[in-house]
Design a protein around this motif. Structure first.
Motif, PDB file in Angstrom:
ATOM      1  N   THR A 224       0.849  -1.185   0.000  1.00 37.83           N
ATOM      2  CA  THR A 224       0.000   0.000   0.000  1.00 37.83           C
ATOM      3  C   THR A 224       0.892   1.246   0.000  1.00 37.83           C
ATOM      4  O   THR A 224       2.115   1.138  -0.085  1.00 37.83           O
ATOM      5  N   GLU A 225       0.301   2.407   0.106  1.00 33.43           N
ATOM      6  CA  GLU A 225       1.052   3.653  -0.038  1.00 33.43           C
ATOM      7  C   GLU A 225       2.236   3.734   0.920  1.00 33.43           C
ATOM      8  O   GLU A 225       3.329   4.157   0.548  1.00 33.43           O
ATOM      9  N   HIS A 226       2.028   3.340   2.176  1.00 34.37           N
ATOM     10  CA  HIS A 226       3.074   3.471   3.183  1.00 34.37           C
ATOM     11  C   HIS A 226       3.643   2.132   3.647  1.00 34.37           C
ATOM     12  O   HIS A 226       4.503   2.106   4.527  1.00 34.37           O
ATOM     13  N   PHE A 227       3.156   1.022   3.077  1.00 31.36           N
ATOM     14  CA  PHE A 227       3.570  -0.299   3.561  1.00 31.36           C
ATOM     15  C   PHE A 227       4.066  -1.172   2.417  1.00 31.36           C
ATOM     16  O   PHE A 227       3.546  -1.130   1.298  1.00 31.36           O
ATOM     17  N   GLU A 228       5.038  -2.015   2.745  1.00 24.40           N
ATOM     18  CA  GLU A 228       5.475  -3.060   1.838  1.00 24.40           C
ATOM     19  C   GLU A 228       4.397  -4.154   1.757  1.00 24.40           C
ATOM     20  O   GLU A 228       3.473  -4.187   2.576  1.00 24.40           O
ATOM     21  N   PRO A 229       4.504  -5.072   0.781  1.00 21.32           N
ATOM     22  CA  PRO A 229       3.531  -6.167   0.715  1.00 21.32           C
ATOM     23  C   PRO A 229       3.514  -6.989   2.008  1.00 21.32           C
ATOM     24  O   PRO A 229       4.539  -7.176   2.663  1.00 21.32           O
ATOM     25  N   SER A 230       2.342  -7.477   2.353  1.00 18.94           N
ATOM     26  CA  SER A 230       2.219  -8.371   3.500  1.00 18.94           C
ATOM     27  C   SER A 230       2.960  -9.678   3.206  1.00 18.94           C
ATOM     28  O   SER A 230       3.134 -10.069   2.052  1.00 18.94           O
ATOM     29  N   THR A 231       3.397 -10.358   4.274  1.00 18.01           N
ATOM     30  CA  THR A 231       4.127 -11.606   4.101  1.00 18.01           C
ATOM     31  C   THR A 231       3.473 -12.718   4.914  1.00 18.01           C
ATOM     32  O   THR A 231       2.931 -12.482   5.992  1.00 18.01           O
TER      33      THR A 231
END
Length: 379
Positions: A224-231
Motif C-alpha cells: 500500500t502507499e506506506h507499507f510493503e507487501p504483506s508476508t
C-alpha cells in the motif's frame, strides 16, 4: 548540572532486567525522576514491573515518551567480549545487554525530560511510560500502563517511542507505523494407516501440504502507499511420526503473517477459514485453527507530529529520516489506540546479539534530538 545519558545507560545495563525480572532498573529510574519533580507510580500487573511518571498538571498539553527496560537473555555469556551486564565504556563504545535495545533510548529521553523541566519548565506536562514486558508476551506491560492511565484520567497528546529505528546512521529512519502480526496454529486430523494401503487411511500431511500450498500460492497483496507487501511464512511443520511405513493420524503447522493496512487480522482469518473449508470438503480430514494476534497494523500519517520529530532529527544530525513502517512489532502497537505515536531511536545493528553495544556519541546525540522535540512541542 545536566543528566548524563551515557552514565545512566551504563547504570541501567548493570541492572540485570531480563524479562520479566525488574533487576533494579525501574527502581533506579524512579529515584532519578522523583528527584527531578516527576510524580512516579509503579503500575505492576501479574508480576510485570512498569513505571508511570508525570511532570506537570494532569489534563495539560502533554508530550509522552515510551520505552522498556527489560532485555532478552544474554545467550552464551562466555562468547561476549565484555561481561554482558558490565556497562563498560571502551574507546567510545558502551557494551552490554540493552545498550541498543533499549536502555540507551530510555536513558536519553529520561535525561532530556529531566533537563528540560529543570532548566525551562514548560506550560504543559511530560509523561514517561516505561515497561518491563516489551521483550516478553506484552500483555502486562504497555497495556497495563494504558489501562491504568485510562482509569486515572491520564492522557498523552502525542507519544514518541525510543526503540532503535535506524539501519545504518543515526537519523536515517523513523517509524510512522508498523505491520500487524498474527500466527496460525493449524492441526489436521486424518485417519492413521499403513503407507502401503493409503486407501484405508486419510493422510493429514497431504491435506496440510495442500492447504499450505493454497495459502502461499499468491501474495496477500502488492503493498500500500506506506507499507510493503504483506508476508506469510510457514515456520514449522510436524507430525511426530518416527515410522516410515505409517500414515500419521495428525499433522501440525505454524504460519506467521505480517500484514499491512490493507487487512485486519479478522479479514485474514476469514480468508484462512475459507481455504480450510475447501480442504476439509476435498480430503475428508478435519482442520482446527487457533489464531494468535500480536497486534494490528497502524499508521500515523505524515502531519504536524511527524514533521516536528523529523525537523528535530535533521537539526541535530543533518540527516533526513526515511518514514518507514518496516520491522517487527513494538509497544507502539498499543499506544496507537491512545494517541498519535512515532518511533525514533538509535542504530539497531547489534540489538539482541552477543556483544550488544553502541557508540556513546549516539546516545548523547539522541538525547539532544529528544530535547529539541520537547522544546519545539512546547514552543
Amino acid at each position: 548540572m545536566t543528566l548524563d545519558p551515557v552514565q545512566l545507560t551504563a547504570d541501567l545495563i548493570r541492572c540485570p532486567s531480563v524479562t520479566p525480572v525488574e533487576g533494579g532498573a525501574l527502581v533506579l529510574l524512579e529515584r532519578v525522576l522523583s528527584a527531578a519533580g516527576f510524580a512516579c507510580t509503579r503500575v505492576d500487573r501479574n508480576g510485570t514491573p512498569n513505571l508511570f511518571a508525570r511532570w506537570g498538571a494532569k489534563g495539560a498539553k502533554t508530550f509522552g515518551f515510551n520505552g522498556h527496560t527489560d532485555v532478552v537473555p544474554v545467550g552464551d555469556a562466555a562468547a561476549w567480549t565484555q561481561e554482558p551486564f558490565s556497562g563498560a565504556v571502551i574507546e567510545g563504545v558502551l557494551w552490554g545487554r540493552g545498550a541498543t535495545d533499549m536502555k540507551s533510548g530510555v536513558a536519553a529521553f529520561v535525561a532530556a525530560a529531566v533537563d528540560f523541566v529543570t532548566t525551562t519548565p514548560p506550560e504543559g506536562a511530560i509523561i514517561l511510560t516505561i515497561t518491563g514486558d516489551e521483550e516478553g508476551p506484552g500483555k502486562d506491560g504497555a497495556l497495563a500502563l494504558l489501562d491504568w492511565m485510562k482509569a486515572e484520567g491520564e492522557a498523552m497528546s502525542v507519544c514518541l517511542v525510543g526503540e532503535p529505528t535506524c539501519p545504518e546512521t543515526l537519523g536515517d529512519m523513523m517509524k510512522i507505523g508498523r505491520r500487524g502480526s498474527m500466527t496460525f496454529y493449524l492441526e489436521v486430523e486424518g485417519v492413521q494407516g499403513h503407507s502401503a494401503y493409503p486407501h484405508r487411511a486419510k493422510n493429514p500431511l497431504h491435506a496440510l501440504v495442500e492447504l499450505l500450498g493454497r495459502m502461499t500460492a499468491e501474495p496477500l497483496d502488492r503493498g500500500t502507499e506506506h507499507f510493503e507487501p504483506s508476508t506469510l511464512q510457514i515456520t514449522t511443520i510436524d507430525c511426530g511420526n518416527p515410522a516410515n511405513n505409517v500414515i500419521p493420524a495428525k499433522a501440525r503447522a505454524t504460519v506467521n503473517i505480517r500484514f499491512n493496512d490493507a487487512h485486519s487480522s479478522a479479514k485474514i482469518e476469514d480468508w484462512a477459514r475459507g481455504l480450510i473449508a475447501e480442504i476439509e470438503a476435498e480430503t475428508g480430514t478435519r482442520v482446527s485453527l487457533c489464531t494468535e494476534v500480536s497486534g494490528e497494523s497502524f499508521l500515523t500519517p505524515p502531519g504536524d507530529f511527524v514533521e516536528l520529530v523529523s525537523r528535530a532529527v535533521v537539526s541535530e544530525t543533518g540527516v533526513v529520516p526515511v518514514l518507514s513502517t518496516s520491522g517487527g512489532t513494538s509497544d507502539a502497537r498499543f499506544v496507537k489506540d491512545h494517541c498519535p505515536v512515532l518511533e525514533f531511536g538509535l542504530v539497531g545493528k547489534t540489538m539482541h546479539q552477543v556483544d550488544e553495544r553502541i557508540e556513546v556519541a549516539q546516545i548523547t546525540r539522541l538525547k539532544a534530538i529528544y530535547a529539541r522535540c520537547l522544546r519545539d512541542f512546547f514552543a
